[in-house]
Design a protein around this motif. Structure first.
Motif, PDB file in Angstrom:
ATOM      1  N   TRP A 225       0.814  -1.213   0.000  1.00  0.00           N
ATOM      2  CA  TRP A 225       0.000   0.000   0.000  1.00  0.00           C
ATOM      3  C   TRP A 225       0.848   1.263   0.000  1.00  0.00           C
ATOM      4  O   TRP A 225       0.442   2.293  -0.541  1.00  0.00           O
ATOM      5  CB  TRP A 225      -0.948   0.002   1.195  1.00  0.00           C
ATOM      6  CG  TRP A 225      -0.260   0.143   2.536  1.00  0.00           C
ATOM      7  CD1 TRP A 225       0.172  -0.848   3.351  1.00  0.00           C
ATOM      8  CD2 TRP A 225       0.050   1.381   3.194  1.00  0.00           C
ATOM      9  NE1 TRP A 225       0.757  -0.323   4.474  1.00  0.00           N
ATOM     10  CE2 TRP A 225       0.688   1.036   4.409  1.00  0.00           C
ATOM     11  CE3 TRP A 225      -0.135   2.729   2.885  1.00  0.00           C
ATOM     12  CZ2 TRP A 225       1.144   2.009   5.309  1.00  0.00           C
ATOM     13  CZ3 TRP A 225       0.319   3.688   3.785  1.00  0.00           C
ATOM     14  CH2 TRP A 225       0.939   3.325   4.976  1.00  0.00           C
ATOM     15  N   THR A 226       2.052   1.185   0.558  1.00  0.00           N
ATOM     16  CA  THR A 226       2.924   2.360   0.604  1.00  0.00           C
ATOM     17  C   THR A 226       3.386   2.797  -0.782  1.00  0.00           C
ATOM     18  O   THR A 226       3.824   3.941  -0.962  1.00  0.00           O
ATOM     19  CB  THR A 226       4.160   2.075   1.478  1.00  0.00           C
ATOM     20  OG1 THR A 226       4.781   0.868   1.019  1.00  0.00           O
ATOM     21  CG2 THR A 226       3.772   1.923   2.941  1.00  0.00           C
ATOM     22  N   LEU A 227       3.310   1.896  -1.754  1.00  0.00           N
ATOM     23  CA  LEU A 227       3.759   2.209  -3.106  1.00  0.00           C
ATOM     24  C   LEU A 227       2.597   2.385  -4.088  1.00  0.00           C
ATOM     25  O   LEU A 227       2.820   2.572  -5.278  1.00  0.00           O
ATOM     26  CB  LEU A 227       4.685   1.106  -3.625  1.00  0.00           C
ATOM     27  CG  LEU A 227       6.000   0.916  -2.869  1.00  0.00           C
ATOM     28  CD1 LEU A 227       6.794  -0.230  -3.477  1.00  0.00           C
ATOM     29  CD2 LEU A 227       6.828   2.197  -2.878  1.00  0.00           C
ATOM     30  N   ARG A 228       1.365   2.307  -3.572  1.00  0.00           N
ATOM     31  CA  ARG A 228       0.214   2.408  -4.470  1.00  0.00           C
ATOM     32  C   ARG A 228       0.150   3.766  -5.173  1.00  0.00           C
ATOM     33  O   ARG A 228      -0.192   3.847  -6.362  1.00  0.00           O
ATOM     34  CB  ARG A 228      -1.082   2.152  -3.700  1.00  0.00           C
ATOM     35  CG  ARG A 228      -1.286   0.705  -3.254  1.00  0.00           C
ATOM     36  CD  ARG A 228      -1.430  -0.228  -4.444  1.00  0.00           C
ATOM     37  NE  ARG A 228      -1.507  -1.612  -4.063  1.00  0.00           N
ATOM     38  CZ  ARG A 228      -2.651  -2.284  -3.873  1.00  0.00           C
ATOM     39  NH1 ARG A 228      -3.808  -1.657  -4.026  1.00  0.00           N
ATOM     40  NH2 ARG A 228      -2.644  -3.560  -3.533  1.00  0.00           N
ATOM     41  N   GLY A 233       0.816   6.692 -10.430  1.00  0.00           N
ATOM     42  CA  GLY A 233       1.450   7.660 -11.315  1.00  0.00           C
ATOM     43  C   GLY A 233       2.033   7.006 -12.550  1.00  0.00           C
ATOM     44  O   GLY A 233       1.939   7.544 -13.660  1.00  0.00           O
ATOM     45  N   LEU A 234       2.627   5.823 -12.378  1.00  0.00           N
ATOM     46  CA  LEU A 234       3.192   5.092 -13.516  1.00  0.00           C
ATOM     47  C   LEU A 234       2.094   4.604 -14.457  1.00  0.00           C
ATOM     48  O   LEU A 234       2.219   4.725 -15.687  1.00  0.00           O
ATOM     49  CB  LEU A 234       4.026   3.911 -13.019  1.00  0.00           C
ATOM     50  CG  LEU A 234       5.290   4.236 -12.221  1.00  0.00           C
ATOM     51  CD1 LEU A 234       5.936   2.950 -11.715  1.00  0.00           C
ATOM     52  CD2 LEU A 234       6.288   5.028 -13.054  1.00  0.00           C
ATOM     53  N   THR A 235       1.028   4.032 -13.895  1.00  0.00           N
ATOM     54  CA  THR A 235      -0.043   3.523 -14.757  1.00  0.00           C
ATOM     55  C   THR A 235      -0.770   4.657 -15.473  1.00  0.00           C
ATOM     56  O   THR A 235      -1.156   4.517 -16.638  1.00  0.00           O
ATOM     57  CB  THR A 235      -1.056   2.686 -13.959  1.00  0.00           C
ATOM     58  OG1 THR A 235      -1.600   3.465 -12.878  1.00  0.00           O
ATOM     59  CG2 THR A 235      -0.409   1.431 -13.408  1.00  0.00           C
ATOM     60  N   ALA A 236      -0.955   5.779 -14.788  1.00  0.00           N
ATOM     61  CA  ALA A 236      -1.631   6.915 -15.420  1.00  0.00           C
ATOM     62  C   ALA A 236      -0.835   7.417 -16.615  1.00  0.00           C
ATOM     63  O   ALA A 236      -1.397   7.706 -17.684  1.00  0.00           O
ATOM     64  CB  ALA A 236      -1.842   8.037 -14.403  1.00  0.00           C
ATOM     65  N   ALA A 266       2.647  13.333 -13.332  1.00  0.00           N
ATOM     66  CA  ALA A 266       2.836  12.264 -12.341  1.00  0.00           C
ATOM     67  C   ALA A 266       3.899  11.290 -12.806  1.00  0.00           C
ATOM     68  O   ALA A 266       4.744  10.840 -12.020  1.00  0.00           O
ATOM     69  CB  ALA A 266       1.521  11.535 -12.089  1.00  0.00           C
ATOM     70  N   GLY A 267       3.882  10.935 -14.086  1.00  0.00           N
ATOM     71  CA  GLY A 267       4.889  10.023 -14.611  1.00  0.00           C
ATOM     72  C   GLY A 267       6.285  10.603 -14.501  1.00  0.00           C
ATOM     73  O   GLY A 267       7.240   9.895 -14.159  1.00  0.00           O
ATOM     74  N   ARG A 268       6.428  11.895 -14.777  1.00  0.00           N
ATOM     75  CA  ARG A 268       7.745  12.523 -14.673  1.00  0.00           C
ATOM     76  C   ARG A 268       8.225  12.564 -13.231  1.00  0.00           C
ATOM     77  O   ARG A 268       9.396  12.312 -12.938  1.00  0.00           O
ATOM     78  CB  ARG A 268       7.684  13.930 -15.267  1.00  0.00           C
ATOM     79  CG  ARG A 268       7.474  13.934 -16.774  1.00  0.00           C
ATOM     80  CD  ARG A 268       7.438  15.348 -17.338  1.00  0.00           C
ATOM     81  NE  ARG A 268       7.043  15.299 -18.751  1.00  0.00           N
ATOM     82  CZ  ARG A 268       6.041  15.975 -19.281  1.00  0.00           C
ATOM     83  NH1 ARG A 268       5.321  16.779 -18.523  1.00  0.00           N
ATOM     84  NH2 ARG A 268       5.754  15.871 -20.560  1.00  0.00           N
TER      85      ARG A 268
END
Length: 299
Positions: A225-228, A233-236, A266-268
């Motif tokens: 959960w800490t990395l959700r 951000g990666l999936t978006a 978010a990805g950046r």
């Protein structure tokens, strides 16, 4: 001191997740074994595969590949992506690292192992779709979806994007790996890559197996959960980098420019955090820095 320790722990944890328990030993063999390589230092394949944009590109590739019913049937029936997602990730990341950075002998051995596995992967999906992983047409789809995703992600969130000639060279270099894997007619330029992706459109759809995989990747990720939040951000950013028609299959709905801009940002941000954490980890790969273009402006 506290920040440095936190950075080191984050980098160690991330590297362990991606590379698996044998990651340090594998990296030492890949990068320190003397001998000729398929690709020279500073070549586009090393620049792209050494960048944190691969986290976005890998997710995008899985989403795009899932839209081919035969490819999806093979993944669902043989890959263990749900029962052992981190093991599959470690095997994939190791293959990409060996072929990009390892000795020519080790790279060829990795290709030979994958080809042997492909010969054993065959069957019929619950919908009656027959598949054979060694089928050249299916191999080419997996290849072009992967390369297209790595290019798209690197363009969008790469630390030092290449110029157009650099991306053409990357596609050509990846074609040499694809040919060794049994792909026939792999694209050698980004224009050819786009044409081949487009040629597969009539075969693509969001099958029930694809929808199950997409839901797993987007909504049931195998991360604590800490990395959700960073994972989202990666999936978006992976979603927003898809072709509009592919994105509509993966997540139906109208495009929202402001939401898309947030996804790119978010990805950046997440990929910058990944670079920051891995920079403190001796066993992490180091991105190459040659042939840069301008840093993309914020969306």
């Amino acid at each position: 001191m506290v920040l440095s320790a936190l950075r080191r722990r984050a980098g160690d944890s991330l590297f362990a997740r991606v590379a698996g328990p044998d990651g340090p030993a594998a990296r030492a063999r890949i990068h320190e074994t003397p001998g000729p390589r398929w690709f020279e230092p500073g070549s586009p394949v090393r620049i792209v595969h050494g960048d944190a944009s691969m986290f976005v590109g890998g997710l995008r590739a899985l989403l795009l590949q899932a839209l081919h019913p035969a490819a999806m049937a093979g993944v669902a029936g043989h890959s263990g992506y749900k029962s052992d997602p981190w093991g599959r990730l470690a095997r994939t990341s190791t293959f990409l690292a060996v072929t990009a950075f390892g000795t020519a002998d080790d790279a060829q051995a990795a290709v030979d192992r994958v080809r042997a596995i492909h010969e054993r992967v065959r069957g019929t999906s619950p919908e009656g779709v027959k598949y054979r992983a060694s089928d050249p047409d299916l191999l080419r789809w997996v290849h072009v979806a992967e390369v297209d995703s790595f290019v798209a992600a690197h363009r969008m969130v790469g630390a030092r994007p290449l110029d157009e000639a650099g991306y053409d060279e990357y596609v050509a270099q990846m074609a040499t790996v694809a040919e060794r894997l049994g792909v026939v007619g792999a694209p050698t330029t980004t224009a050819e890559l786009a044409e081949q992706i487009e040629a597969y459109r009539a075969e693509l759809r969001a099958s029930p197996q694809a929808r199950d995989t997409i839901d797993f990747l987007l909504h049931q990720p195998p991360v604590p959960w800490t990395l959700r939040l960073p994972y989202r951000g990666l999936t978006a950013s992976a979603l927003v980098s898809l072709q509009p028609w592919a994105r509509a299959m993966v997540r139906p709905g109208e495009a929202a420019p402001r939401r898309d801009a947030r996804a790119r940002r978010a990805g950046r941000i997440v990929t910058r955090l990944i670079r920051w954490s891995l920079a403190a980890t001796p066993d992490a790969p180091r991105p190459a820095t040659t042939r840069p273009a301008a840093e993309p402006s914020p969306a």
